[in-house]
Design a protein around this motif. Sequence first.
Motif, mmCIF file in Angstrom:
data_model
loop_
_atom_site.group_PDB
_atom_site.id
_atom_site.type_symbol
_atom_site.label_atom_id
_atom_site.label_comp_id
_atom_site.label_asym_id
_atom_site.label_seq_id
_atom_site.Cartn_x
_atom_site.Cartn_y
_atom_site.Cartn_z
ATOM 1 N N ASP A 483 39.744 -14.788 29.941
ATOM 2 C CA ASP A 483 40.696 -15.824 30.333
ATOM 3 C C ASP A 483 41.762 -15.236 31.247
ATOM 4 O O ASP A 483 42.257 -14.135 31.022
ATOM 5 C CB ASP A 483 41.356 -16.417 29.079
ATOM 6 C CG ASP A 483 42.141 -17.680 29.391
ATOM 7 O OD1 ASP A 483 41.787 -18.352 30.368
ATOM 8 O OD2 ASP A 483 43.101 -17.968 28.664
ATOM 9 N N GLY A 484 42.129 -15.988 32.280
ATOM 10 C CA GLY A 484 43.153 -15.540 33.215
ATOM 11 C C GLY A 484 42.616 -14.789 34.406
ATOM 12 O O GLY A 484 43.374 -14.433 35.322
ATOM 13 N N LEU A 485 41.304 -14.526 34.420
ATOM 14 C CA LEU A 485 40.714 -13.759 35.509
ATOM 15 C C LEU A 485 40.198 -14.726 36.567
ATOM 16 O O LEU A 485 39.006 -14.992 36.678
ATOM 17 C CB LEU A 485 39.572 -12.896 34.964
ATOM 18 C CG LEU A 485 39.156 -11.683 35.805
ATOM 19 C CD1 LEU A 485 40.297 -10.678 35.903
ATOM 20 C CD2 LEU A 485 37.943 -11.010 35.179
ATOM 21 N N GLY A 486 41.104 -15.272 37.370
ATOM 22 C CA GLY A 486 40.729 -16.259 38.376
ATOM 23 C C GLY A 486 40.092 -15.650 39.607
ATOM 24 O O GLY A 486 40.150 -14.435 39.836
ATOM 25 N N VAL A 539 45.779 -10.495 30.538
ATOM 26 C CA VAL A 539 44.429 -10.346 31.090
ATOM 27 C C VAL A 539 43.765 -9.089 30.536
ATOM 28 O O VAL A 539 42.594 -9.105 30.148
ATOM 29 C CB VAL A 539 44.466 -10.308 32.629
ATOM 30 C CG1 VAL A 539 43.091 -9.947 33.189
ATOM 31 C CG2 VAL A 539 44.922 -11.655 33.191
ATOM 32 N N MET A 540 44.488 -7.993 30.478
ATOM 33 C CA MET A 540 43.904 -6.744 29.979
ATOM 34 C C MET A 540 43.549 -6.866 28.491
ATOM 35 O O MET A 540 42.563 -6.267 28.031
ATOM 36 C CB MET A 540 44.859 -5.585 30.201
ATOM 37 C CG MET A 540 45.007 -5.183 31.664
ATOM 38 S SD MET A 540 43.433 -4.863 32.523
ATOM 39 C CE MET A 540 42.797 -3.463 31.580
ATOM 40 N N ALA A 541 44.337 -7.647 27.741
ATOM 41 C CA ALA A 541 43.987 -7.890 26.334
ATOM 42 C C ALA A 541 42.662 -8.638 26.247
ATOM 43 O O ALA A 541 41.818 -8.358 25.382
ATOM 44 C CB ALA A 541 45.100 -8.673 25.645
ATOM 45 N N GLN A 542 42.470 -9.594 27.167
ATOM 46 C CA GLN A 542 41.213 -10.333 27.220
ATOM 47 C C GLN A 542 40.048 -9.428 27.637
ATOM 48 O O GLN A 542 38.946 -9.535 27.110
ATOM 49 C CB GLN A 542 41.332 -11.491 28.195
ATOM 50 C CG GLN A 542 42.160 -12.659 27.687
ATOM 51 C CD GLN A 542 41.399 -13.498 26.687
ATOM 52 O OE1 GLN A 542 40.307 -13.973 26.944
ATOM 53 N NE2 GLN A 542 41.986 -13.652 25.512
ATOM 54 N N ASN A 544 39.808 -6.204 27.090
ATOM 55 C CA ASN A 544 39.478 -5.362 25.939
ATOM 56 C C ASN A 544 38.721 -6.143 24.872
ATOM 57 O O ASN A 544 37.780 -5.632 24.257
ATOM 58 C CB ASN A 544 40.758 -4.766 25.346
ATOM 59 C CG ASN A 544 41.380 -3.716 26.254
ATOM 60 O OD1 ASN A 544 40.662 -3.025 26.982
ATOM 61 N ND2 ASN A 544 42.703 -3.616 26.252
ATOM 62 N N GLU A 545 39.135 -7.391 24.662
ATOM 63 C CA GLU A 545 38.452 -8.224 23.670
ATOM 64 C C GLU A 545 37.012 -8.507 24.077
ATOM 65 O O GLU A 545 36.116 -8.627 23.234
ATOM 66 C CB GLU A 545 39.216 -9.533 23.491
ATOM 67 C CG GLU A 545 38.672 -10.425 22.395
ATOM 68 C CD GLU A 545 39.479 -11.697 22.226
ATOM 69 O OE1 GLU A 545 38.898 -12.726 21.821
ATOM 70 O OE2 GLU A 545 40.703 -11.657 22.498
ATOM 71 N N SER A 546 36.765 -8.594 25.385
ATOM 72 C CA SER A 546 35.425 -8.934 25.863
ATOM 73 C C SER A 546 34.410 -7.829 25.618
ATOM 74 O O SER A 546 33.208 -8.075 25.719
ATOM 75 C CB SER A 546 35.474 -9.260 27.362
ATOM 76 O OG SER A 546 35.660 -8.088 28.153
ATOM 77 N N ARG A 547 34.861 -6.627 25.290
ATOM 78 C CA ARG A 547 33.910 -5.540 25.012
ATOM 79 C C ARG A 547 32.949 -5.895 23.884
ATOM 80 O O ARG A 547 31.816 -5.395 23.842
ATOM 81 C CB ARG A 547 34.667 -4.258 24.628
ATOM 82 C CG ARG A 547 35.561 -3.683 25.702
ATOM 83 C CD ARG A 547 36.341 -2.483 25.155
ATOM 84 N NE ARG A 547 37.489 -2.148 26.003
ATOM 85 C CZ ARG A 547 37.476 -1.241 26.957
ATOM 86 N NH1 ARG A 547 36.372 -0.550 27.182
ATOM 87 N NH2 ARG A 547 38.554 -1.008 27.680
ATOM 88 N N GLY A 548 33.397 -6.734 22.984
ATOM 89 C CA GLY A 548 32.570 -7.046 21.821
ATOM 90 C C GLY A 548 31.798 -8.336 21.906
ATOM 91 O O GLY A 548 31.338 -8.854 20.883
ATOM 92 N N ARG A 549 31.638 -8.918 23.094
ATOM 93 C CA ARG A 549 30.968 -10.216 23.221
ATOM 94 C C ARG A 549 29.473 -10.159 22.881
ATOM 95 O O ARG A 549 28.875 -11.164 22.549
ATOM 96 C CB ARG A 549 31.117 -10.768 24.632
ATOM 97 C CG ARG A 549 32.551 -10.950 25.112
ATOM 98 C CD ARG A 549 33.159 -12.224 24.601
ATOM 99 N NE ARG A 549 34.402 -12.522 25.276
ATOM 100 C CZ ARG A 549 35.578 -12.687 24.676
ATOM 101 N NH1 ARG A 549 35.660 -12.600 23.359
ATOM 102 N NH2 ARG A 549 36.666 -12.958 25.370
#
Length: 718
Positions: A483-486, A539-542, A544-549
């Motif tokens: 999220d936030g990566l436009g 954005v960076m928190a998102q 990092n969170e995406s590593r586990g998708r």
Amino acid sequence: MAQNANDLPEQATLFEGAAPSAPAKSPRTRAAELNRLLNTYAYQYYALDDPQVTDAEFDRLLRELQAIEEVHPELVTPDSYTQRVGGYVSEQFEPVRHAQRMYSIDDAMNLEELDEWLARTDEALGSTPEHPVAYTCELKIDGLGVALTYRDAQFVRAATRGDGTTGENVTANVLTIGDIPHALARAGLARVADGGLGQSVEVRGEVYMPKHSFVRLNEDADAAGREPFANPRNAAAGSLRQKDPKVTAHRDLETFIYAVADEAPLAVTTQWQFLQWLRDCGFNVNPNAARCTSAREVHEFCANALAHREDLDYDIDGVVVKVDSFDGQAALGFTARAPRWAIAFKFPPEEKRTVLREIRVQVGRTGVLTPVAEFDPVLVAGSTIARATLHNIDEVRRKNVRVGDTIVVHKAGDVIPEVVGPVLELRPEGSVDWEMPSACPSCGSPVIREEGEVAYRCVSIDCPAQATERLIHWGSRNAMDIDGLGDEIVSRMVEQGLLTDVADFYDKLTEEALSEVSCGRQTVDGDDIVVGKTIASKVMAQVNESRGRGLARVLFGLGIRHVGANVARALATHFRSMQALMTAAPEDIAAIDGVGPKIAASVHEFFSVKKNVAVVERLREAGVVLEEEVEEPDAPQTLAGLTFVLTGTLQNYKRTEAAKLLEAMGAKCTGSVSKKTSYVIAGEAAGSKLTKAEQLGVPVLDESALEQILTTGQVPAL
């Protein structure tokens, strides 16, 4: 304020001089192709809130299919799009069965078609000069259909239209909409049987987003680097389907209510009376409505609505004309997908002339070259446009446009800029047909067009333009969902050397570097506006969170040709790890249900490129999960290899619940009946799927057989 019907703009007509069309297909082949296209586009519109074609194009395809089936009735099948209501039911929300089916409405694309419908209806209902048939005209709101249920005068449930029979339970979200009454007002209850006690009333209408709220929402999205919504209708649909009602509450949604599932409990006999009853109950009812008793009055209402549509703070795309009398409506009844007593007069898009200055080629993430028309800026439907996609070389030829032409442009669906065609009498002398370049405009590599494909494609994996689009795709909702990566932020990071491939998100990009990225705008003092620490941190928190998708999203995010979200999920479920997939033989990949040799070859080719393998290894080293957790089945897989379709209403199970129980035993459950279907399980009021099963000779089981299967793990003998 009224406008004469003759002032209505004429509908767009075909331009002369278009290139000759391809050889005609057989009616059967074309009907099958149209059904496939309509179902795909409807799924994108209703289920994904991501329309890929304009309303006008969708209507054109539907009308072509209707025309074919009218001449060839043997081609009408129960699963034809002409026999169903548009819409889909998402698995994200609890399914809700409507009190009565919610139908679509047939369209009239011009005044002639509207008059034909009025004449047929007048004749069917015995209209005379002394006793003319009355019609109620209402604005056609461009929003999301919703059904609201009240029991004992209290609001109890809200559901989307879904597939017309079953919708999605969005009660918690609808409760955040300020104009929804939580109880029916006393004035309205006076006209409900028994004062509303013991009664269940389901009213219907449209949830929409006001234009000013839509502008604010996209301004916030732009400031946060998120992808903006395409139009207010998509914004309303996306807002209503939020899992968190707090998000919906901040989206400024509103409603207009205009219909009822069953008028029997109400002391009203006409649509006009019903609209007043809705107001008495406290519902928000659109004030722009009229009761008409002649075609001339209907014309005047339509012309007036078209003339003043831009004055409204909400989008409309036409006028709905209904037989006013409920008895008249009952006498006319319904077709398979729409009421015979209503028609939607669709507004033509606003058209302007401008000059085509250039056809520029844009390169997408898969290397596809797309021609884009660049023209002199022109104000259309409230905003200035200066470019529009031409899709592919075949479309350029079909529209017969050339650089230097004076062209007609409009906004399809009042949103998407579109080139209609050239004004041939103004074509400059010496103009020539536009040709697709033989080399990629981004990297200079050769351009190819594979046999059977429309698109031209750049073959270089190092193409910078592809790299940017791949990076944007990686962060998209169905991929890694960052999220936030436009688009603008990603493009700026590529320009500034912060990103070259998807692994850079995890082993190269830093919060500090991201915070200094320019947003492409300047302050009044001329200074660049940058992303800033707050947004960069989010954005960076998102990231990092995406590593586990998980593996499925990684595979889709990599942008492997022909690998969509469903194929990615199938690959991840079968192989469970990236390593196993990368070392698999093409024939092993092709053997997976729903994959096949073409996709398998594409996957194998992707992982045969050393640079791609190196990126995957960097993702692994950065902690991105490249495995897929698949729950081991507890029950014996006695139904493995069997495909079931569930239809109708089951007494002891929800269909989704029954499907999960069957799948736990190894079965595959799908939503459509085909020759590959092993069994259809039919509950009460089973419809077209049961009919198709009987036509194809697919065995049909009842709920008692389902109980036996779930108890024993075996299908009873027929």
